[in-house]
Write an enzyme that holds these catalytic residues in place. Structure first.
Site, short mmCIF file in Angstrom:
data_model
loop_
_atom_site.label_atom_id
_atom_site.label_comp_id
_atom_site.label_asym_id
_atom_site.label_seq_id
_atom_site.Cartn_x
_atom_site.Cartn_y
_atom_site.Cartn_z
N GLU A 71 0.82 -1.22 0.00
CA GLU A 71 0.00 0.00 0.00
C GLU A 71 0.85 1.26 0.00
O GLU A 71 0.43 2.30 -0.52
CB GLU A 71 -0.96 0.01 1.20
CG GLU A 71 -2.10 -1.01 1.09
CD GLU A 71 -1.73 -2.39 1.62
OE1 GLU A 71 -0.55 -2.62 1.94
OE2 GLU A 71 -2.63 -3.25 1.70
N PHE A 133 -11.47 -7.36 14.15
CA PHE A 133 -10.40 -7.84 13.26
C PHE A 133 -10.06 -6.76 12.24
O PHE A 133 -10.93 -6.21 11.59
CB PHE A 133 -10.83 -9.13 12.55
CG PHE A 133 -9.79 -9.62 11.58
CD1 PHE A 133 -8.53 -10.02 12.01
CD2 PHE A 133 -10.06 -9.64 10.21
CE1 PHE A 133 -7.57 -10.44 11.11
CE2 PHE A 133 -9.11 -10.08 9.30
CZ PHE A 133 -7.85 -10.47 9.76
N GLN A 134 -8.79 -6.46 12.12
CA GLN A 134 -8.28 -5.44 11.20
C GLN A 134 -8.89 -4.07 11.43
O GLN A 134 -9.13 -3.32 10.48
CB GLN A 134 -8.46 -5.88 9.74
CG GLN A 134 -7.53 -7.05 9.41
CD GLN A 134 -7.40 -7.33 7.93
OE1 GLN A 134 -8.33 -7.10 7.17
NE2 GLN A 134 -6.24 -7.82 7.53
N LYS A 183 -17.61 -0.75 6.34
CA LYS A 183 -18.01 -1.81 5.39
C LYS A 183 -19.52 -1.87 5.21
O LYS A 183 -20.02 -2.03 4.09
CB LYS A 183 -17.48 -3.16 5.89
CG LYS A 183 -17.75 -4.29 4.91
CD LYS A 183 -17.02 -5.57 5.28
CE LYS A 183 -17.23 -6.62 4.20
NZ LYS A 183 -16.49 -7.86 4.47
N MET A 499 23.93 8.88 2.67
CA MET A 499 23.78 10.18 3.32
C MET A 499 24.05 10.07 4.82
O MET A 499 24.63 10.96 5.44
CB MET A 499 22.37 10.74 3.06
CG MET A 499 22.16 12.14 3.60
SD MET A 499 23.37 13.31 2.96
CE MET A 499 22.47 13.98 1.57
C1 LIG Z 1 12.06 5.68 5.51
C2 LIG Z 1 13.36 6.32 5.90
N1 LIG Z 1 14.16 5.71 6.78
C3 LIG Z 1 15.34 6.28 7.12
C4 LIG Z 1 15.73 7.47 6.59
C5 LIG Z 1 17.06 8.12 6.97
N2 LIG Z 1 17.93 8.19 5.79
C6 LIG Z 1 18.06 9.31 5.06
S1 LIG Z 1 19.05 9.11 3.73
C7 LIG Z 1 19.36 7.52 4.14
C8 LIG Z 1 20.28 6.68 3.30
C9 LIG Z 1 19.71 6.36 1.98
O1 LIG Z 1 20.52 5.38 1.39
P1 LIG Z 1 20.51 5.16 -0.15
O2 LIG Z 1 19.14 4.94 -0.63
O3 LIG Z 1 21.50 4.10 -0.49
O4 LIG Z 1 20.96 6.58 -0.71
P2 LIG Z 1 22.40 7.27 -0.70
O5 LIG Z 1 22.40 8.29 0.38
O6 LIG Z 1 23.42 6.20 -0.49
O7 LIG Z 1 22.51 7.89 -2.06
C10 LIG Z 1 18.69 7.16 5.31
C11 LIG Z 1 18.77 5.84 5.97
C12 LIG Z 1 14.83 8.07 5.68
N3 LIG Z 1 15.08 9.25 5.11
N4 LIG Z 1 13.67 7.47 5.34
#
Ligand SMILES: Cc1ncc(C[n+]2csc(CCOP(=O)(O)OP(=O)(O)O)c2C)c(N)n1
Ligand SMILES: [Mg+2]
Length: 600
Positions: A71, A133-134, A183, A499
Site C-alpha cells: 500500500e 479484526f483489522q 463496510k 547520506m
Molecule cells: C524511511 C526512511 N528511513 C530512514 C531514513 C534516513 N535516511 C536518510 S538518507 C538515508 C540513506 C539512503 O541510502 P541510499 O538509498 O542508499 O541513498 P544514498 O544516500 O546512499 O545515495 C537514510 C537511511 C529516511 N530518510 N527514510
C-alpha cells in the site's frame, strides 16, 4: 460558508453532469462518484473491509485499478500521478494494516502539498471501537497528516464526501485527504444523486491577493539593492512558472529554486542562481544570506533552507506570498504578508512593478549581480574523481542529464543520490523533478515514478534511486512489468546508506555504525532482481561504460529497466551547511569555506 454547489465545470470533472438519482449500494455509489469527479486511475490492494468496493470497481469502464504490491507503493504512486498530471492521485486500501501501510505516503503528501485522496475500508460501524479484526483508527492516526479526513458510516454520505474530498485535496494549498468508509455503508443501499451539495463550512481558501500588499511589495522591489526571488514548490503547484519568468525578467532579480521548485525556473536562465539550503550552491545560499529583500513565493522557510534561523538572511526584509496563511510568519517574520494563489500574486506583482517603472522608479542591482556572478563563477558545482577506475556518482547524473535531456521526468529517492540528482541534472521544465522533500521518504522513487509514468505515458520517466531506498519499495517493479509501465531506474549504488554515512564521516569520527549494505556481496544482486521482476537489468561499473549503458537503457521502451550504477562509496555531497549551523558557515568541501571577504 454557505453550502457550495459542486459544479462539474470545476477542475474535478470534464463534462457537465445532469442531476440524476438511482438506487444502488454504497460501494456502487463510491465508484460512480469517483467516475464523476474524473478519476481514471486508482492504485490499491483489496481486503475484507474494502472488498464491497472492489466488486463494482471490477465493472468500471472509466477507472483503471492498478494492483500494487504494497500500500505504501499505492500512496506514492498516487503522489507521482498527481505531480505528473496536476490532478488528484487516488489510492485505496483495506482497514487496519492496509490503511496503516498508506500512512507514510500520506505524511509525505502532506509535507509536500501533494493532492491525493486515500480511500480506506473500515470495519462495519457497529464494530468500530471494539478492536474488531483489522480495525485501526485511521482517521485518528492520519488526523495530523491530512488536510482533512472523513469517516463515513451512512451510505447516503458517500457521493458528497467524495466530491468534498477531491475539492479539498485540490483547492487552496493542495494536500492529502482520507475517506474511511465503514463496510456496512459500502454494502447498504442508498439513493445516488449527482451532483451533490458540498458541506464545507469555513473552508474558503483565499486566492486573490490584497492589492495594498502587492503595491507595498512592488515598492520594496524597486527600492532594494540586493533582492532575490526565493521560489518554492507552490509556484509550480499554482502553474505560475510563466508568470515567474516574466516577473524575473521584468525586474532583473536573481532567482533561487528550492528542492521542490527545481525546473520551475530554467536552470539555463542567466538569472538563475541555483538551489539554496543545506546542499545548495554557494551563489544561491549567499543570495539569501546577503539579501536586503527576499521575495518568498510559495515556499515555507524550511529549516533545510534557512539553516540556523536566527542567523538567516539577517539584513533582509521579507515579502512572503503563500496560499496558506499558516505559513506566513511561521518561521520568519514577514514584513509584507501576501495570502493568495501564486499565479495571481505574481501576475499582480508584474502589474504593480510595471506601474513603478512607468513612474520612473526602477531597481538598480548592478553591484548585486557583480557579487553574485562572482560567487557563481568561483564556486560552481563540481566534484572530485577518486583517481582510480571507480565511477563518481555525480558523473552518472551529469551524463544522464546530458543524454536523456530536459524533456524527461526525473523522480528521486532520498539521500545523497537525491541531492546529486538535484545538483547535476539540469532542469528546464516545471514539474520535471519529482521527489520527497519535506518528509524525505526513502522508497519514494520507484512507486512515484510508476505513478508519474501512468499519468504522463508519453514522457520518459527516470527514477534516480539509492541502493538503500530501492530495497524499500522495489516490489512495485512487478506492478510496472505486469501493467506495462516502462520506467527506467538508475540505482546509484554506493553500497551504503550514503547520506547517513556522510554524516558519520563528518560528525561521528568515521564510525560507520549500521550504514554498510555490504554491496560487495551483491545481496541482492540488482540485475538478477530486475530480471526476476520481468524487467531488464543492466550493470555499469566503470566510468567509460556510463554513456553506453544509459543509451542502452534508453533504447528499451517496452519493459522497465534497472541500471545498477556501481559508484564510489566515499563520494560526498557538497556544498553543505551542517544541520543547525548558520548558512554563513557553508562548506564547499571538508574544512573548506568560501572566501567571502575577498569578493565583497
Ligand atoms: C524511511 C526512511 N528511513 C530512514 C531514513 C534516513 N535516511 C536518510 S538518507 C538515508 C540513506 C539512503 O541510502 P541510499 O538509498 O542508499 O541513498 P544514498 O544516500 O546512499 O545515495 C537514510 C537511511 C529516511 N530518510 N527514510
Ligand atoms: Mg546508497
Amino acid at each position: 460558508m454557505p453550502a457550495a454547489r459542486f459544479h462539474a465545470s470545476s477542475k474535478l470533472s470534464h463534462t457537465r453532469n445532469e442531476p440524476m438519482t438511482e438506487r444502488m449500494t454504497g460501494a456502487q455509489a463510491l465508484v460512480r462518484a469517483l467516475e464523476h469527479v474524473g478519476v481514471d486511475t486508482v492504485f490499491g490492494i483489496p481486503g475484507g473491509a474494502i472488498l464491497p468496493a472492489y466488486d463494482p470497481l471490477y465493472d468500471s469502464a472509466k477507472i483503471r485499478h492498478v494492483l500494487v504490491r504494497h500500500e505504501q507503493g499505492a500512496g506514492h504512486a498516487a503522489e507521482g500521478y498527481a505531480q505528473a498530471t496536476g490532478k488528484v492521485g487516488v489510492c485505496m486500501a483495506t482497514s487496519g494494516p492496509g490503511a496503516t501501510n498508506l500512512v507514510t505516503a500520506i505524511a509525505d503528501a502532506y509535507m509536500d502539498s501533494v493532492p491525493i485522496v486515500a480511500i480506506t475500508g473500515q470495519v462495519a460501524s457497529p464494530m468500530i471501537g471494539t478492536d474488531a479484526f483489522q480495525e485501526a483508527d485511521i482517521v485518528g492516526i492520519t488526523m495530523p497528516i491530512t488536510k482533512h479526513n472523513f469517516l463515513v458510516t451512512d451510505p447516503a454520505d458517500i457521493p458528497r464526501t467524495i466530491a468534498e474530498a477531491f475539492h479539498v485535496a485540490l483547492t487552496g494549498r493542495p494536500g492529502p485527504v482520507l475517506v474511511d468508509i465503514a463496510k456496512d455503508a459500502l454494502q447498504a443501499t442508498m439513493t445516488f444523486s449527482w451532483p451533490p451539495t458540498l458541506q464545507l463550512p469555513g473552508y474558503r481558501p483565499v486566492t486573490r491577493p490584497h492589492s495594498k500588499q502587492i503595491r507595498e511589495a512592488a515598492k520594496l522591489i524597486v527600492e532594494a539593492r540586493r533582492p532575490v526571488l526565493y521560489v518554492g514548490g507552490g509556484v509550480h503547484k499554482a502553474r505560475a512558472s510563466d508568470e515567474l519568468r516574466r516577473l524575473a525578467e521584468l525586474t532583473g532579480i536573481p532567482v533561487t529554486t528550492t528542492l521542490m521548485a527545481r525546473g520551475t525556473f530554467p536552470d539555463s536562465h542567466p538569472q538563475h542562481v541555483g538551489m539554496p539550503g543545506m546542499h545548495g550552491n554557494v551563489a544561491a545560499v549567499a543570495s539569501l544570506q546577503r539579501s536586503d529583500l527576499i521575495v518568498a513565493l510559495g515556499t515555507r522557510f524550511d529549516d533545510r533552507v534557512t539553516g540556523q534561523l536566527s542567523s538567516f538572511a539577517p539584513h533582509a526584509k521579507i515579502v512572503h506570498a503563500d496560499i496558506d496563511p499558516a505559513e506566513i510568519s511561521k518561521n520568519r517574520h514577514a514584513d509584507v504578508p501576501i495570502v493568495g494563489d501564486c499565479r495571481e500574486v505574481i501576475g499582480d506583482l508584474i502589474g504593480a512593478v510595471e506601474h513603478e517603472h512607468a513612474e520612473g522608479r526602477t531597481g538598480d542591482y548592478t553591484d548585486w549581480w557583480t557579487q553574485l556572478n562572482g560567487y557563481k563563477n568561483t564556486y560552481a558545482l563540481g566534484y572530485d574523481d577518486f583517481g582510480d577506475d571507480s565511477t563518481a556518482p555525480q558523473f552518472v547524473l551529469e551524463r544522464l542529464s546530458e543524454l536523456v535531456g530536459p524533456e524527461a521526468i526525473y523522480v528521486a529517492g532520498v539521500g545523497q543520490h537525491q541531492m546529486w540528482a538535484s545538483q547535476f541534472i539540469r532542469y528546464e521544465r516545471p514539474g520535471s523533478f519529482v521527489n520527497s522533500g519535506g518528509a524525505g521518504t526513502m522508497g519514494f522513487a520507484v512507486p512515484a515514478a510508476m505513478g508519474a509514468k501512468m499519468g504522463s505515458p508519453e514522457s520518459t520517466v527516470w527514477a534516480i534511486d539509492g541502493d538503500g531506498c530501492f530495497q524499500m519499495t522495489n516490489q512495485e517493479l512487478a506492478t510496472c512489468a505486469l501493467e506495462g509501465v516502462p520506467i527506467k531506474i538508475a540505482v546509484i549504488n554506493n553500497g551504503n546508506l550514503g547520506m547517513v554515512r556522510q554524516w558519520q564521516t563528518l560528525f561521528y569520527d568515521k564510525r560507520y555504525s549500521n550504514t554498510d549494505l555490504q554491496a560487495v556481496r551483491r545481496i541482492p544482486d540488482f540485475v538478477k532482481l530486475a530480471e526476476a521482476y520481468g524487467c531488464v537489468g543492466l550493470r555499469c561499473e566503470r566510468p567509460e561504460d556510463v554513456d553506453a549503458t544509459i543509451k542502452k537503457a534508453m533504447e528499451i521502451n517496452d519493459v522497465p529497466v534497472v541500471v545498477d550504477f556501481v559508484v564510489h562509496q566515499d563520494a560526498m555531497v557538497w556544498p553543505m551547511v551542517a544541520a543547525g549551523t548558520s548558512n554563513d558557515d557553508i562548506k564547499i568541501a571538508r574544512d573548506m569555506a568560501p572566501v567571502w571577504d575577498a569578493e565583497e
